[in-house]
Each structure stands twice: as structure tokens, then as C-alpha cells.
Design a protein around this motif. Sequence first.
Motif, PDB file in Angstrom:
ATOM      1  N   TRP A  79       0.890  -1.324   0.123  1.00 55.05           N
ATOM      2  CA  TRP A  79      -0.022   0.034   0.058  1.00 55.05           C
ATOM      3  C   TRP A  79       0.822   1.327  -0.103  1.00 55.05           C
ATOM      4  O   TRP A  79       1.567   1.296   0.885  1.00 55.05           O
ATOM      5  CB  TRP A  79      -0.792   0.041   0.991  1.00 55.05           C
ATOM      6  CG  TRP A  79      -2.098   1.079   1.275  1.00 55.05           C
ATOM      7  CD1 TRP A  79      -2.282   1.638   0.299  1.00 55.05           C
ATOM      8  CD2 TRP A  79      -2.594   1.715   2.377  1.00 55.05           C
ATOM      9  NE1 TRP A  79      -3.464   2.552   0.281  1.00 55.05           N
ATOM     10  CE2 TRP A  79      -3.478   2.578   1.838  1.00 55.05           C
ATOM     11  CE3 TRP A  79      -2.677   1.228   3.861  1.00 55.05           C
ATOM     12  CZ2 TRP A  79      -4.323   3.278   2.693  1.00 55.05           C
ATOM     13  CZ3 TRP A  79      -3.535   2.252   4.361  1.00 55.05           C
ATOM     14  CH2 TRP A  79      -4.365   3.018   4.130  1.00 55.05           C
ATOM     15  N   ASN A 136      -8.148   2.037   2.770  1.00 58.73           N
ATOM     16  CA  ASN A 136      -8.016   2.794   1.275  1.00 58.73           C
ATOM     17  C   ASN A 136      -9.131   3.443   0.800  1.00 58.73           C
ATOM     18  O   ASN A 136      -9.311   4.510   0.618  1.00 58.73           O
ATOM     19  CB  ASN A 136      -7.536   1.702   0.514  1.00 58.73           C
ATOM     20  CG  ASN A 136      -6.737   2.259  -0.884  1.00 58.73           C
ATOM     21  OD1 ASN A 136      -6.527   3.711  -0.709  1.00 58.73           O
ATOM     22  ND2 ASN A 136      -6.646   1.633  -1.720  1.00 58.73           N
ATOM     23  N   ARG A 181      -4.673   7.832   4.469  1.00 65.50           N
ATOM     24  CA  ARG A 181      -3.287   7.768   3.957  1.00 65.50           C
ATOM     25  C   ARG A 181      -2.432   7.708   5.029  1.00 65.50           C
ATOM     26  O   ARG A 181      -2.320   8.373   6.248  1.00 65.50           O
ATOM     27  CB  ARG A 181      -2.958   8.962   3.013  1.00 65.50           C
ATOM     28  CG  ARG A 181      -3.701   8.707   1.754  1.00 65.50           C
ATOM     29  CD  ARG A 181      -3.526   7.592   0.945  1.00 65.50           C
ATOM     30  NE  ARG A 181      -4.332   7.474  -0.397  1.00 65.50           N
ATOM     31  CZ  ARG A 181      -5.471   6.652  -0.403  1.00 65.50           C
ATOM     32  NH1 ARG A 181      -5.892   6.093   0.613  1.00 65.50           N
ATOM     33  NH2 ARG A 181      -6.298   6.709  -1.588  1.00 65.50           N
TER      34      ARG A 181
END
Length: 413
Positions: free
Chosen positions: A72, A114, A119
Amino acid sequence: MTGDLLMGYGKLAQLVMDRCDELGKISQSDDCLDRRYLTKEHKQANGLVGGWMQEAGMQNWQDEAGNLWGRWQAADPDAPRFIMGSHLDTVPNGGQYDGMLGVITPVTLIAAMNQAGIRLPFHLDVVGFGDEEGTRFSSTLLGSRALTGQWPASWADVKDSDGISLSQALKDFGSDFASIPNAAISTDNLLGYLELHIEQGPVLEDLDLPVGVVSAIAGAKRFEFNITGMAGHAGTVPMNLRQDALCASSEMILAVERVAQNHGIVATVGRIQNRPNGVNVISGNTGFSLDIRSEFDDKRDIALDEILLELEAIAARRNVRIERKTTHAANAVHCDAKLQSVLRNAIETQEIPVHTLFSGAGHDAMAIADICPVAMLFMRCEKGISHHPAEAIDTPDVAVTLAVLSHAIQNLV
């Protein structure tokens, strides 16, 4: 943990359970769950979990050792990286949560984070190690050791029960032994490693707690002992003149138990061989194993010294010969204090009492500790059963674990 928050993670927890069920069907045996390193089932498992990684918005790849990776990615390509993961292989006749839970849970959580627009200031990598159990080639942690660059050249010729070498198995899998050094990862900008795992023991269940923080992974030493006496007729040799290897071994085994209890460590005699093994024959030779563990190496070794002295004394008193061979030695690995604190805070946030315990079983974190700080979060499993088809966990505990991991991940830095 509040009821509203628990409900918020309930649907996600059910998805984790469903995925564990689906992955648990990939087996080289029709009778039980058995998925070994560098087999077609290993490749199939990587494909399935890799698909879930892609659905979560992660970059996906497989390294030279057959480990599955998903990333990620942070907004900054030069951001540091943090690794989560566990193993995707199983023991023969194993359960479907050992290892697998520690890969599926973070991947499922990342998808939800997500989608929620969260973030992170670092790359979050999830790794599914191809071999932790060591079932196929009788050497554990092959997957995680590849990341640390600890594959000796001699391993190329190690063979499985079918006579297939590790080198050949890698070739059949689509890799090759010479490329394994490329699987080693850089320690630059590596923040740490966190492994979620079922406890494989009964402590959390006994305390009625869904999760616990691991303080250390026990260091273990293993030995094989051989006791030689004199075989004889069960009816003709008087008791005071016997050199009974089995009776001597029995006294030794009880001494192991007593010393371990006195020192607060664990020691196990799990295998015994006896010869001639006849109903009317005095034992002439007995062999037994010893596995001794503690989260503190010095504590383990003090107990071991006492055990060895006791065994020698018993052998001398019973007029039998004792020989020993060391078969395994691994030092304890202590989890990083800062990462433990992050996990404790995350558990407290869910309004759950924090319990710290050590792991008596080995894990991939032991290998990864050579290159970065490590931590482990244990989750309760039913009756502490593991390495068995009866391995079981509860969906509400998974929901709690997801909440704890979510908080921990977002508060690492």
C-alpha cells in the motif's frame, strides 16, 4: 471496546473469516489441510491472496524465494516502509488460521482504510511467507530468512521426502537458487515489522481476553539423549542387578519436569524410543528427546545445566551410560519496546485490559528481528489448539483485532 465500534468492524471481520475458509481449501491432500513450500498449492495460495491484495489497491509481486508481497504505497515514493505479515504454508493436518490470519487480516484492513481515504506517511507492505513451518525441507523460516540474506549455499542440496532438492524445487516453481540473494531487502528506511498470529496456547482464553501483546519469542534448545544399559530376561535378573535403560530414562524424564517447574521454564520430552521393546525383556537402550525453552536465555541455560547434572547423576547411580547430541539452538528474540507500547495503547483505546505474554512457539518475526525492530500481536484461539484441524477463532475477536491494528498502524510514527 464499545459496542458501536465492534459493530463497525463486524462486517470486515466476517470477510476475514470467509477468506480464511477459502484459503483453507487449498491443500495437497483431500483428507486434511496440508500446504507446503514451492508446491503448486503454494503457487495457488499466492495467486488467491495476491488477488485480494490487488483488490485492496496494493501493488503485488512475488520475490525470488516464493514469498508473496503487497504494498500500500505512500504518496512519497521515497517514504520509509513498514512490514506486516506471516506465513501461508501449513503443517500436515493443520488448521486454517495459523499464519494465514496474519496475512489476510492486514490485507482486508488495508482495503477498508484505502476506501475510507486514509493515507499513511510510509509504505505499508504485507508479506505472505512461503515457508515458516519447515515441513517440506525440515528447516524452518526459509521464507523470512531469505529476506535477511541468510540462505547458505549448502541448502541447495537439501532434499524433501521425495528426493527433490531445494534447488530443483525452486526451479520447478519458476525461480532459481542462485537468485535467492535478490530476495534480501534493504534495511534503509525500514521502520519495523508487526506479525499478527493466533496465540497457539490457552492463556488469553483463560483470561477472557481477545488479544495480547507479545514481549518475546522464546529461545529453544533441543537434544537427543541415548541411554545404554543391559538387556536381560525379565524373569531371571534380580531387580538390584539390573541396568534398565527404560527405568533410568523414566527417572530422567521426571527430573526434567521437576527442574523446569522449579525454574519457571518449559521443558518437554516428546519422543521416546526403546529397545529391544519386548514384553519380557529388560530395556537395554532408550532414546528420548528434550526441548527446553524460555523467553530469557540465561534462565533457560541455568535450568538446562541443572537438568544435565541430574541426568548424569541418575545414569551413574543406575549404572547406565548416557550420551547426548544437540539438534537445535536458537536464542530468544525480544520484541521492540516502542512497538509494544503502540500495541498496548491501541488495545487500551478499545477499552480492553492489556495483557503481555511471551511466545513459546517460533515465528517469522524471529528471523526478521535480525534486520529491524519487531512486534507481535496474539489473538485468542479456542482452547489454545493449533497445528490441528480443530483450530478455531471467533469473529468478534477478529473485529477487535482489526480495530487494534487500525489504531496501531495509524499511530506508528
